[in-house]
Design a protein around this motif. Sequence first.
Motif, mmCIF file in Angstrom:
data_model
loop_
_atom_site.group_PDB
_atom_site.id
_atom_site.type_symbol
_atom_site.label_atom_id
_atom_site.label_comp_id
_atom_site.label_asym_id
_atom_site.label_seq_id
_atom_site.Cartn_x
_atom_site.Cartn_y
_atom_site.Cartn_z
ATOM 1 N N ALA A 49 0.821 -1.218 0.000
ATOM 2 C CA ALA A 49 0.000 0.000 0.000
ATOM 3 C C ALA A 49 0.853 1.264 0.000
ATOM 4 O O ALA A 49 0.396 2.322 -0.458
ATOM 5 N N TYR A 50 2.078 1.176 0.486
ATOM 6 C CA TYR A 50 2.954 2.344 0.547
ATOM 7 C C TYR A 50 3.233 2.899 -0.848
ATOM 8 O O TYR A 50 3.416 4.109 -1.024
ATOM 9 N N TYR A 51 3.254 2.026 -1.847
ATOM 10 C CA TYR A 51 3.675 2.421 -3.189
ATOM 11 C C TYR A 51 2.520 2.840 -4.090
ATOM 12 O O TYR A 51 2.755 3.191 -5.253
ATOM 13 N N VAL A 52 1.297 2.844 -3.569
ATOM 14 C CA VAL A 52 0.149 3.290 -4.363
ATOM 15 C C VAL A 52 0.337 4.719 -4.870
ATOM 16 O O VAL A 52 0.100 4.997 -6.059
ATOM 17 N N PRO A 53 0.774 5.684 -4.023
ATOM 18 C CA PRO A 53 1.003 7.038 -4.555
ATOM 19 C C PRO A 53 2.043 7.079 -5.668
ATOM 20 O O PRO A 53 1.935 7.889 -6.591
ATOM 21 N N GLY B 240 -1.956 -7.187 -3.973
ATOM 22 C CA GLY B 240 -2.664 -7.465 -2.722
ATOM 23 C C GLY B 240 -2.663 -6.300 -1.758
ATOM 24 O O GLY B 240 -2.880 -6.488 -0.552
ATOM 25 N N ALA B 241 -2.429 -5.098 -2.256
ATOM 26 C CA ALA B 241 -2.387 -3.920 -1.381
ATOM 27 C C ALA B 241 -3.755 -3.691 -0.738
ATOM 28 O O ALA B 241 -4.786 -3.769 -1.403
ATOM 29 N N GLU B 242 -3.748 -3.392 0.544
ATOM 30 C CA GLU B 242 -4.978 -3.093 1.274
ATOM 31 C C GLU B 242 -5.072 -1.585 1.444
ATOM 32 O O GLU B 242 -4.367 -0.984 2.245
ATOM 33 N N ILE B 243 -5.944 -0.978 0.655
ATOM 34 C CA ILE B 243 -6.058 0.479 0.669
ATOM 35 C C ILE B 243 -7.491 0.901 0.965
ATOM 36 O O ILE B 243 -8.431 0.125 0.809
ATOM 37 N N VAL B 244 -7.610 2.130 1.429
ATOM 38 C CA VAL B 244 -8.912 2.735 1.695
ATOM 39 C C VAL B 244 -9.262 3.637 0.512
ATOM 40 O O VAL B 244 -8.430 4.450 0.087
ATOM 41 N N PHE C 31 1.736 15.447 -3.026
ATOM 42 C CA PHE C 31 0.789 14.516 -3.621
ATOM 43 C C PHE C 31 0.961 13.130 -3.004
ATOM 44 O O PHE C 31 -0.007 12.495 -2.583
ATOM 45 N N ALA C 32 2.207 12.648 -2.922
ATOM 46 C CA ALA C 32 2.473 11.308 -2.397
ATOM 47 C C ALA C 32 2.097 11.210 -0.919
ATOM 48 O O ALA C 32 1.460 10.232 -0.496
ATOM 49 N N ASP D 74 -3.853 4.849 3.104
ATOM 50 C CA ASP D 74 -3.186 3.880 3.974
ATOM 51 C C ASP D 74 -3.153 4.421 5.408
ATOM 52 O O ASP D 74 -2.234 5.140 5.788
ATOM 53 N N PRO D 75 -4.161 4.087 6.218
ATOM 54 C CA PRO D 75 -4.239 4.610 7.585
ATOM 55 C C PRO D 75 -3.056 4.218 8.466
ATOM 56 O O PRO D 75 -2.786 4.867 9.475
ATOM 57 N N THR D 76 -2.340 3.149 8.109
ATOM 58 C CA THR D 76 -1.224 2.687 8.936
ATOM 59 C C THR D 76 0.060 3.456 8.660
ATOM 60 O O THR D 76 1.036 3.324 9.398
ATOM 61 N N ALA D 77 0.078 4.246 7.580
ATOM 62 C CA ALA D 77 1.300 4.942 7.201
ATOM 63 C C ALA D 77 1.512 6.164 8.089
ATOM 64 O O ALA D 77 0.564 6.837 8.491
ATOM 65 N N THR D 78 2.770 6.440 8.387
ATOM 66 C CA THR D 78 3.132 7.650 9.122
ATOM 67 C C THR D 78 3.493 8.720 8.095
ATOM 68 O O THR D 78 4.376 8.528 7.269
ATOM 69 N N THR D 79 2.791 9.842 8.132
ATOM 70 C CA THR D 79 2.953 10.885 7.119
ATOM 71 C C THR D 79 3.218 12.217 7.790
ATOM 72 O O THR D 79 2.609 12.542 8.803
ATOM 73 N N SER D 80 4.133 12.981 7.202
ATOM 74 C CA SER D 80 4.422 14.318 7.720
ATOM 75 C C SER D 80 3.164 15.170 7.659
ATOM 76 O O SER D 80 2.414 15.134 6.683
ATOM 77 N N ALA D 81 2.924 15.939 8.709
ATOM 78 C CA ALA D 81 1.697 16.737 8.758
ATOM 79 C C ALA D 81 1.945 18.043 9.472
ATOM 80 O O ALA D 81 2.905 18.204 10.218
ATOM 81 N N VAL D 82 1.051 18.982 9.222
ATOM 82 C CA VAL D 82 1.056 20.243 9.961
ATOM 83 C C VAL D 82 0.357 20.005 11.288
ATOM 84 O O VAL D 82 -0.666 19.331 11.349
ATOM 85 N N ALA D 83 0.905 20.561 12.360
ATOM 86 C CA ALA D 83 0.362 20.308 13.690
ATOM 87 C C ALA D 83 -1.121 20.650 13.757
ATOM 88 O O ALA D 83 -1.540 21.745 13.390
ATOM 89 N N GLY D 84 -1.907 19.686 14.232
ATOM 90 C CA GLY D 84 -3.324 19.915 14.444
ATOM 91 C C GLY D 84 -4.196 19.787 13.217
ATOM 92 O O GLY D 84 -5.409 20.014 13.298
#
Length: 257
Positions: free
Chosen positions: A58-62, A131-135, A208-209, A217-227
């Motif tokens: 699922a990580y490679y879908v983007p 077999g990627a499990e994606i939302v 975009f990625a 992919d809810p399990t992925a850790t992604t950089s985000a703006v606080a809050g």
Amino acid sequence: MSRLGRVRAETAAGWRAFVRRRTAVFFTFFFPVILIVIFGALVRTDPGGGGLFAEPPAYYVPGYLAVVVLFTPLSRLGSEVARHREGSRFEKLATTPQTRAEWLLAQTVVNAVIIGLASLLILALVIVLTGAEIVFSALLVPYILVGVVCFCGVGAMLGSYTDSQDGAVAASNAIGLPLLFLSETFVSLEQLPGWFEPLVNLSPLTYFARGVRAATDPTATTSAVAGIDPALANLGILAVLAAVFFALGTRSIPRTD
């Protein structure tokens, strides 16, 4: 003719021009498919095993989606603008009420339809072959649309400043390949040297990625703006960049009036 009518007419003409080029149609859909078959079905991922494909499928879908969201606008718009310049078509455009922004918007709509269809095919193949499990998030649609707008603007600039259609295609490949692999698509940030991170953050494809990954992919850790939800935060950044590049692309199209 109204502005909407002019955009609609140019969009219809652009779509007919695309479907008449069978080679372009074939490779638009074939290239991402062959990447999925090679990297997803044959090489396969090895989570925790190290190496290039060390993340879950699922990580490679983007990354797979980025192939069409990035390369199709760069190559198609770049070569289209260069072709119009070589054929003095912008001189003819200047004799009509159609503006440069309307022309670029129409070309962007054509690319959005093409890339939307290709993205559906890619998602189906990724699920079946890897077999990627994606939302399936509703945010996928605006991400693809905004990404297309962004890179159509870049493609318009390439076609305006290169000297030929071949030069535009070569420039799109020279820019697209590094962006594809160095924007947190197929290569994670942890696999790159620390000094390279600021350069990754300069790439529109990075947002975009990150955003597509956060949405699918809810399990992925992604950089985000606080809050702020990372999927929405990255979409906002990408939207700002898309507006800037679309404006620059419009401005770069030769003015012949």
